[in-house]
Design an enzyme around this catalytic site. Structure first.
Site, short mmCIF file in Angstrom:
data_model
loop_
_atom_site.label_atom_id
_atom_site.label_comp_id
_atom_site.label_asym_id
_atom_site.label_seq_id
_atom_site.Cartn_x
_atom_site.Cartn_y
_atom_site.Cartn_z
N ARG A 53 0.86 -1.18 0.00
CA ARG A 53 0.00 0.00 0.00
C ARG A 53 0.90 1.23 0.00
O ARG A 53 1.98 1.23 0.59
CB ARG A 53 -0.95 0.03 1.19
CG ARG A 53 -0.29 0.41 2.51
CD ARG A 53 -1.28 0.56 3.60
NE ARG A 53 -1.96 -0.71 3.79
CZ ARG A 53 -2.76 -0.99 4.78
NH1 ARG A 53 -3.01 -0.09 5.70
NH2 ARG A 53 -3.34 -2.16 4.89
N ASN B 191 2.04 -3.59 7.75
CA ASN B 191 2.58 -4.92 8.01
C ASN B 191 1.54 -5.81 8.68
O ASN B 191 1.40 -6.98 8.32
CB ASN B 191 3.82 -4.85 8.90
CG ASN B 191 5.03 -4.36 8.16
OD1 ASN B 191 5.15 -4.50 6.95
ND2 ASN B 191 5.95 -3.76 8.90
N ASP B 192 0.80 -5.25 9.64
CA ASP B 192 -0.24 -6.02 10.33
C ASP B 192 -1.31 -6.50 9.36
O ASP B 192 -1.96 -7.51 9.60
CB ASP B 192 -0.89 -5.18 11.42
CG ASP B 192 0.03 -4.92 12.60
OD1 ASP B 192 1.04 -5.64 12.73
OD2 ASP B 192 -0.27 -4.00 13.38
N GLU B 193 -1.50 -5.77 8.27
CA GLU B 193 -2.53 -6.10 7.29
C GLU B 193 -1.94 -6.76 6.05
O GLU B 193 -2.54 -6.73 4.98
CB GLU B 193 -3.32 -4.85 6.95
CG GLU B 193 -4.07 -4.32 8.17
CD GLU B 193 -4.76 -2.99 7.95
OE1 GLU B 193 -4.66 -2.44 6.83
OE2 GLU B 193 -5.37 -2.49 8.90
N SER B 194 -0.74 -7.34 6.19
CA SER B 194 -0.06 -8.12 5.14
C SER B 194 0.38 -7.30 3.93
O SER B 194 0.57 -7.85 2.85
CB SER B 194 -0.92 -9.30 4.68
OG SER B 194 -1.18 -10.16 5.75
#
Length: 131
Positions: A50, A92-95
């Site tokens: 993103r 990062n938490d959301e890949s």
């Protein structure tokens, strides 16, 4: 042997397509050093990368302001970078691991004073990408 003009056309086509070397399932994004980074990306799910709110020229301006800020003003300017790092960690938490890979590369290539932040971003990105 490929003609020079054809190689340039192919590179431009890969850049427009967001691919590196024509690898399916991968995306290439340009870093501030113009070298770029490649990572796994799922186009259908839009998963793997993103765009952060500061990249390219705007990020270089922010990093320059931090480097040249007087010590008394540095924490105030540094807060903007800390916010960007926070958004990278959320990605990062959301890949969306490519965001921290790009940010880490940009920090690493800008100035030695950003080495700790660059190391943290790159270490996390490489671990999550399985590299």
């Amino acid at each position: 042997v490929e003609a020079e003009g054809e190689a340039t056309k192919a590179a431009k086509a890969r850049k427009r397509a967001g691919l590196s070397g024509g690898l399916p399932g991968h995306k290439w994004v340009e870093t501030s050093s113009k070298a770029g980074v490649v990572f796994a990306y799922d186009r259908q799910l839009e998963l793997g990368y993103r765009e952060l709110h500061l990249t390219g020229k705007e990020l270089r301006k922010l990093l320059g302001r931090i480097v040249h800020a007087p010590p008394a003003e540095r924490p105030e300017v540094q807060a903007e970078l800390d916010d960007l790092i926070n958004w990278s960690n959320i990605a990062n938490d959301e890949s969306d691991f490519g965001a921290s890979l790009r940010l880490g590369a940009d920090l690493f290539n800008h100035d030695v004073c950003f080495a700790p932040q660059a190391a943290q971003q790159l270490s996390t990105a490489y671990t999550l990408l399985g590299r």
